[in-house]
Design a protein around this motif. Structure first.
Motif, short mmCIF file in Angstrom:
data_model
loop_
_atom_site.label_atom_id
_atom_site.label_comp_id
_atom_site.label_asym_id
_atom_site.label_seq_id
_atom_site.Cartn_x
_atom_site.Cartn_y
_atom_site.Cartn_z
N LEU A 144 0.83 -1.21 0.00
CA LEU A 144 0.00 0.00 0.00
C LEU A 144 0.86 1.26 0.00
O LEU A 144 0.57 2.23 -0.71
CB LEU A 144 -0.93 -0.01 1.22
CG LEU A 144 -1.99 -1.12 1.25
CD1 LEU A 144 -2.77 -1.08 2.56
CD2 LEU A 144 -2.93 -0.98 0.06
N SER A 145 1.94 1.25 0.80
CA SER A 145 2.83 2.42 0.86
C SER A 145 3.52 2.65 -0.47
O SER A 145 3.69 3.79 -0.91
CB SER A 145 3.88 2.22 1.96
OG SER A 145 3.28 2.06 3.22
N PRO A 193 6.86 10.79 -1.58
CA PRO A 193 8.30 10.92 -1.33
C PRO A 193 8.67 10.81 0.15
O PRO A 193 9.71 10.25 0.50
CB PRO A 193 8.63 12.32 -1.88
CG PRO A 193 7.55 12.60 -2.87
CD PRO A 193 6.32 11.93 -2.35
N GLN A 194 7.81 11.35 1.04
CA GLN A 194 8.11 11.29 2.46
C GLN A 194 8.13 9.84 2.96
O GLN A 194 8.98 9.45 3.77
CB GLN A 194 7.09 12.09 3.27
CG GLN A 194 7.09 13.58 2.98
CD GLN A 194 6.23 13.94 1.77
OE1 GLN A 194 5.72 13.06 1.07
NE2 GLN A 194 6.06 15.25 1.53
N VAL A 195 7.20 9.05 2.45
CA VAL A 195 7.15 7.64 2.85
C VAL A 195 8.39 6.91 2.35
O VAL A 195 8.99 6.09 3.07
CB VAL A 195 5.87 6.98 2.30
CG1 VAL A 195 5.87 5.48 2.61
CG2 VAL A 195 4.64 7.64 2.89
N PHE A 196 8.79 7.20 1.12
CA PHE A 196 9.99 6.57 0.57
C PHE A 196 11.23 6.95 1.37
O PHE A 196 12.14 6.13 1.57
CB PHE A 196 10.18 6.95 -0.90
CG PHE A 196 9.13 6.38 -1.81
CD1 PHE A 196 8.60 5.12 -1.58
CD2 PHE A 196 8.67 7.10 -2.90
CE1 PHE A 196 7.64 4.59 -2.41
CE2 PHE A 196 7.70 6.58 -3.75
CZ PHE A 196 7.19 5.32 -3.51
N SER A 197 11.29 8.18 1.83
CA SER A 197 12.42 8.63 2.62
C SER A 197 12.51 7.87 3.94
O SER A 197 13.59 7.44 4.36
CB SER A 197 12.31 10.14 2.89
OG SER A 197 13.37 10.59 3.69
N ILE A 246 9.61 -3.67 0.97
CA ILE A 246 8.50 -3.80 0.02
C ILE A 246 8.13 -2.43 -0.55
O ILE A 246 7.87 -2.28 -1.76
CB ILE A 246 7.27 -4.44 0.71
CG1 ILE A 246 7.56 -5.90 1.03
CG2 ILE A 246 6.04 -4.34 -0.18
CD1 ILE A 246 7.70 -6.79 -0.17
N THR A 247 8.13 -1.40 0.29
CA THR A 247 7.81 -0.05 -0.17
C THR A 247 8.80 0.41 -1.23
O THR A 247 8.40 0.95 -2.28
CB THR A 247 7.82 0.93 1.03
OG1 THR A 247 6.85 0.51 2.00
CG2 THR A 247 7.49 2.34 0.57
#
Length: 428
Positions: free
Chosen positions: A24-25, A31-35, A202-203
């Motif tokens: 889901l992420s 971009p913040q989640v990826f960081s 996974i993200t």
């Protein structure tokens, strides 16, 4: 009883939740989640690297120092090297057969970007790699993350300990075994945060699929590499276990956590702590065999790497106009096997070894830049297959060692057993 049952089922629940949240992420594309995911994944990988080299050194030294003679090390080492050579040669042979059958050079049209820089400067020298195996001081292999150097140091130190008198050998065995046990405790603490790390991996994997991984060009090349790896993992290695009287499905289930770590970290060395834990606690492999075989296999048993090196070198060089006769292609089975055995279990190790071969052949390396975006997925699969191969070798060595020990017990029965046998004979 409830607490014990809860401990057994909770890891799988957390892994499933982490996998779902990671998907889901990744689809959210923030971009913040990826960081955050990059930070979490890097911390987890650093923690694994923190214990990986000490585990390689301490597991071998603590095991070897507890043996009665060098002969016991030779017996285990010969089995590991034998099965490593056999499985790696088969992997390279399967890769060559698929390459000849599919013929990816004929079907692939690759538009080279002349602005891509050649990797000659960044490709490591294969000869210098072997020279680097012998460290100039004790600290160097640990500070430089030199897995082969640590293995060399561990074996060298083990032989020295075995040459000491028994009283000194016993003291050192107790010392190194105690430190090894402390490292294993740290490893178990690290494993507790594994669900969070799986979410991060996974993200980031979903991000890479969305941004860079597109399967338009090099389809046949990818088919060769992936098919060779899958055949090795799903056909060759299970057949190897079956021949030895072991269950491939049961071993796969037992080693699944370690295979997952290898897949998402792209490093068989990083997965070593989990592999050793799964081998001892889930697969029933003795500590003596697991602590000696798995670290050794992590450094020399690279089935998937052999398939990648052979396929990549042939594909890139033939795309640049190099031609090979059938005997020359067969020679590449040997070269790829040697390269795979010399490769350390770290991310992109196979990629740089392939580039080293191509650079030595004066083949332009531009095409490697086209392959690079796809290598992330290949590296994940290769790392998991390498750990799976390590597990198969360890399981077979463990079984043969037990059978040999049982045979020695029958040939040299204890005095009590002999007395019982005599008593039984007299009564008859």
């Amino acid at each position: 009883m409830c607490i014990e049952h809860k401990r057994k089922i909770n890891p799988n629940i957390f892994f499933g939740i982490a996998l779902l949240l990671g998907l889901l992420s990744g689809l959210w594309q923030q971009p913040q989640v990826f960081s955050v995911a990059e930070t979490v994944s890097q911390i987890f990988i650093n923690l694994l690297k923190l214990v990986s080299l000490p585990i390689i050194f301490l597991s071998i030294v603590s095991t070897a120092s507890g043996m009665e003679s060098i002969q016991q090390i030779k017996q285990l080492g010969q089995k590991v090297v034998k099965y490593t050579l056999i499985t790696t040669l088969i992997a390279a042979t399967v890769a060559l057969g698929l390459f000849i059958t599919i013929d990816p050079v004929r079907g692939s049209v690759v538009q080279l970007d002349t602005s891509l820089k050649s990797g000659v400067e960044s490709a490591p020298s294969y000869l210098s790699f072997f020279i680097h195996m012998v460290p100039s001081n004790i600290i160097q292999p640990f500070s430089e993350n030199n897995v082969m150097g640590v293995l060399f140091l561990a074996m060298f130190f083990s032989f020295a300990i075995l040459a000491l008198p028994s009283q000194h050998r016993a003291v050192l065995h107790t010392f190194f075994s105690a430190i090894y046990s402390a490292i294993i405790v740290i490893t178990r603490w690290i494993v507790l945060v594994m669900p969070l790390a799986i979410w991060a991996f996974i993200t980031l994997f979903m991000r890479d699929l969305h941004q860079g991984l597109e399967f338009k060009n090099l389809a046949l090349y990818l088919t060769c590499v992936m098919a060779a790896n899958l055949i090795q993992a799903g056909v060759v290695l299970p057949a190897f276990l079956k021949i030895k009287g072991l269950s491939p499905i049961q071993l796969f289930k037992n080693m699944l956590p370690a295979l997952s770590v290898a897949f998402f970290t792209k490093s068989s060395a990083a997965a070593l702590p989990m592999a050793m834990r799964c081998a001892e606690e889930r697969a029933g492999i003795s500590r003596r065999v697991a602590s000696f075989t798995l670290p050794l296999c992590t450094t020399i048993n690279m089935n998937a790497c052999a398939a990648f090196i052979l396929t990549t070198v042939l594909f890139v060089s033939m795309s640049q106009g190099v031609s090979y006769s059938v005997p020359e292609m067969l020679v590449w089975i040997i070269l790829a096997t040697i390269a795979a055995i010399g490769n350390a279990g770290v991310p992109m190790g196979c990629y740089f070894l392939a580039s080293a071969f191509l650079a030595a052949m004066n083949v332009p390396l531009n095409l490697l830049g086209v392959i690079l975006p796809f290598y992330s997925l290949i590296d994940m699969l290769e790392s998991a297959i390498n750990v799976w191969s390590d597990s198969c070798v360890a399981a077979v060595v463990n079984k043969e060692t037990k059978e040999e020990d049982r045979g020695l017990d029958l040939q040299n029965p204890s005095p009590v057993l002999q007395a019982n046998d005599n008593f039984s004979f007299e009564r008859t």
